[in-house]
Design an enzyme around this catalytic site. Structure first.
Site, mmCIF file in Angstrom:
data_model
loop_
_atom_site.group_PDB
_atom_site.id
_atom_site.type_symbol
_atom_site.label_atom_id
_atom_site.label_comp_id
_atom_site.label_asym_id
_atom_site.label_seq_id
_atom_site.Cartn_x
_atom_site.Cartn_y
_atom_site.Cartn_z
ATOM 1 N N ASP A 107 -43.901 14.114 -24.321
ATOM 2 C CA ASP A 107 -44.503 14.325 -25.635
ATOM 3 C C ASP A 107 -45.215 13.047 -26.059
ATOM 4 O O ASP A 107 -44.642 11.959 -25.988
ATOM 5 C CB ASP A 107 -43.384 14.660 -26.640
ATOM 6 C CG ASP A 107 -43.757 15.790 -27.572
ATOM 7 O OD1 ASP A 107 -44.781 15.656 -28.255
ATOM 8 O OD2 ASP A 107 -43.009 16.787 -27.625
ATOM 9 N N GLU A 273 -50.801 20.690 -29.321
ATOM 10 C CA GLU A 273 -50.207 21.525 -30.368
ATOM 11 C C GLU A 273 -51.211 21.612 -31.528
ATOM 12 O O GLU A 273 -51.023 21.009 -32.576
ATOM 13 C CB GLU A 273 -48.890 20.898 -30.840
ATOM 14 C CG GLU A 273 -48.101 21.768 -31.799
ATOM 15 C CD GLU A 273 -47.296 20.952 -32.807
ATOM 16 O OE1 GLU A 273 -47.548 19.750 -32.978
ATOM 17 O OE2 GLU A 273 -46.418 21.550 -33.452
ATOM 18 N N HIS A 334 -39.225 24.360 -30.480
ATOM 19 C CA HIS A 334 -38.247 23.685 -31.335
ATOM 20 C C HIS A 334 -38.610 23.742 -32.829
ATOM 21 O O HIS A 334 -37.841 23.266 -33.655
ATOM 22 C CB HIS A 334 -38.096 22.233 -30.882
ATOM 23 C CG HIS A 334 -39.353 21.444 -31.105
ATOM 24 N ND1 HIS A 334 -40.521 21.714 -30.404
ATOM 25 C CD2 HIS A 334 -39.648 20.433 -31.950
ATOM 26 C CE1 HIS A 334 -41.470 20.892 -30.825
ATOM 27 N NE2 HIS A 334 -40.967 20.100 -31.755
ATOM 28 N N ASP A 335 -39.790 24.258 -33.154
ATOM 29 C CA ASP A 335 -40.195 24.358 -34.561
ATOM 30 C C ASP A 335 -40.073 25.779 -35.107
ATOM 31 O O ASP A 335 -40.257 25.989 -36.307
ATOM 32 C CB ASP A 335 -41.660 23.915 -34.728
ATOM 33 C CG ASP A 335 -41.850 22.437 -34.431
ATOM 34 O OD1 ASP A 335 -40.907 21.652 -34.664
ATOM 35 O OD2 ASP A 335 -42.946 22.071 -33.959
#
Ligand code: GLC
Ligand code: CA
Length: 546
Positions: A107, A273, A334-335
């Site tokens: 990331d 993203e 994860h969001d």
């Protein structure tokens, strides 16, 4: 008809045919019993991922961080947080993954640092500090209050500005006040962050997942957002809303810069993203093949459980993306609330078939393959500034206390459902969701048309979404029944054999017969026979009765 790219292109563009698996390091595997997942834990579990059949992993942040946003508040871009291990542990993870032919992307969080990052500590020290312009500082509004009307992405935070008492100015934070935004209009910031990319590329990573790239550049004069949209915290919804704190034109210069850095290394990639649901606007982040290799589709996961809704998004992708842009689909991360929770566990199988058979790179989220659902947590457990903890609970490896994730006490609780929804139990059951994922990944791996073929919708109605994947004359039909009842689809002409069904009543190799019957929540893949040597999508013509 689509034809195969040459083999050099296939290996250079490995990310087109790859299946990615997202690991949230805190929650995957704990090697030292402190209740928090770590890099060595991941290394020990790589064999599982190889057997599952994925090609690449994306690791959410493991860098030193005060963990206000669980690692998305980075205080050192070129180190490992001691809670996760060391750089040596990272090197070992990478070497082991590569030896298993698993690529690793990490990331990259360029929009903001932690407020504990040495750069920000310097920047806030005085107005004259050489690092002052590394962040976005502005005077308060006349009479006090934030410099403009921009909002943080997190509802709970409110305004995107915090006053720094010492120097009397406000700094910008698109997320929590502990995550000041970097000033990407400053060339020194670009240069420093370019060094970060090189640091990880030199260590051997295969690429990056880039956090919120559409937010990097803000309006040069920090102008207010237009009053009628000033309440929007994100760019979700159609069309692109014209917010001035994101999606500014100069951001594309930065993405080209990142691309130049990556292109100096062989076979590297980046997925962004880009939180924009307006597809033509999001598609601009691919550039002309000179920006991001992949852009997550933010509309896909947001669809209700409806064949027409998914077919609409897929159709738009097929029509809108230019030839050089490759789609990327995901249903959980994860969001988000997990897909098995949003849609219901009984739909997890059809969802899996869809995700792994559309034209585009699928991203799985750890635990999706065993049907993990969100866990309802009481206040004692919730730490996240945006209440996302429920989708981040420990990976369920086996029944029992700690679920094989830890022998200590886990940082988030393991739910009672882990007794059955776990790797060990599901491996023993041929009809489990985990074994469906394994079969699906095998079928995908053996059939190039599923990886790189064209995708054409053949039939959509209240119950089903049927599409054809085709490459070099190989034609595969995917039929998904979204309904809780059985249904039949009539085709004028359909000859083929089953490669896979989510249900037990069909065995691979069986001939498909007409009309095509689908059980409730069933997904199937059929290899069509080449009838006359010049196969075309119209050879499968639907007569819409179901
Ligand atoms: C991205 C991450 C999210 C994080 C935010 C701020 O949206 O996925 O987890 O909170 O960026 O870094
Ligand atoms: Ca640990």
């Amino acid at each position: 008809m689509s034809s195969s790219p040459d083999s050099a292109a296939v290996s250079r563009e490995w990310w087109k045919s790859a299946v990615f698996y997202q690991i949230y390091p805190r929650s995957f595997a704990d090697s030292n019993a402190d209740g928090i997942g770590d890099l060595r834990g991941i290394t020990h579990r790589l064999g599982y991922l190889q057997q599952l059949g994925i090609d690449a992993i994306w690791l959410s942040p493991f860098y030193p961080s005060p963990m206000v946003d669980f690692g998305y508040d980075v205080s050192d871009y070129c180190e490992v947080d001691p809670i996760f291990g060391s750089l040596a542990d990272f090197d070992e993870l990478l070497a082991r993954a590569h030896s298993l032919k698993i690529r690793v992307i990490v990331d990259f969080v360029p929009n903001h640092t932690s407020d504990q990052h040495p750069w920000f500590l310097e920047s806030r020290a005085s107005r004259l500090n050489p690092k002052r312009e590394w962040y976005v500082w502005a005077d308060p509004a006349p009479g006090g209050g934030p410099p403009n009307n921009w909002l943080s992405c997190f509802e709970r935070v409110g305004a995107a500005w915090t006053l720094d008492e010492r120097t009397g100015q406000c700094y910008l934070h698109s997320y929590t006040p502990h995550q000041p935004d970097l000033n990407w209009r400053n060339p020194d910031v670009c240069a420093a962050m370019e060094r970060v990319l090189r640091f990880w590329l030199d260590r051997g990573v295969d690429g990056f997942r880039i956090d919120v790239p559409h937010r990097l550049i803000k309006h040069s004069e920090l102008q207010n957002n237009p009053p009628e949209i000033a309440h929007l915290r994100t760019a979700y919804g159609q069309p692109v809303p014209g917010l001035r704190n994101l999606n500014q034109p100069e951001v594309h210069d930065l993405l080209r810069l990142f691309r130049c850095v990556l292109d100096a290394y062989p076979e590297r990639m980046a997925v962004g993203e880009v939180g924009i649901t307006d597809l033509p606007e999001a598609a601009r982040y691919y550039g002309r093949g000179d920006e991001l290799e992949l852009v997550f589709n933010f509309s896909f996961w947001a669809q209700p459980w409806s064949p027409a809704a998914f077919a609409r998004v897929v159709g738009e992708v097929e029509r809108t993306l230019p030839a050089e842009a490759w789609p990327a689909y995901t249903l959980s991360n994860h969001d988000l609330s997990r897909a098995a929770t949003r849609y219901g566990p009984e739909r997890a199988q059809v969802a899996a078939v869809m995700l792994l058979t559309l034209r585009g790179t699928p991203f799985l989220y750890y635990g999706e393959e065993i049907g993990m659902t969100d866990v309802q947590l009481d206040a004692r457990w919730t730490n996240d500034p945006d209440d996302r903890d429920g989708a981040r609970t420990p990976m369920q490896w086996e029944p029992g206390l700690g679920a094989g994730f830890t022998t200590g006490s886990p940082w988030l609780p393991v739910p009672p459902t882990a007794r059955t929804a776990n790797v060990t139990t599901e491996l023993q059951d041929p009809r489990s969701l985990l074994n469906l994922y394994r079969r699906l990944l095998q079928v995908r791996c053996r059939n190039r048309a599923l990886q790189l073929g064209s995708c054409e919708t053949v039939l959509v109605n209240d119950a089903v979404f049927v599409y054809l994947r085709e490459l070099d004359g190989e034609r595969l039909l995917v039929a998904l029944n979204f309904a809780d009842h059985s249904t039949t689809c009539r085709f004028d002409d359909l000859k083929g054999t089953y490669l896979l069904s989510t249900h037990a009543h069909i065995d691979p190799g069986e001939h498909a017969s007409l009309p095509l019957r689908l059980e409730a929540n069933e997904g199937i893949i059929i290899r069509l026979e080449v009838s006359d040597g010049t196969p075309s999508a119209t050879a499968v013509s639907p007569s819409p009765t179901s």
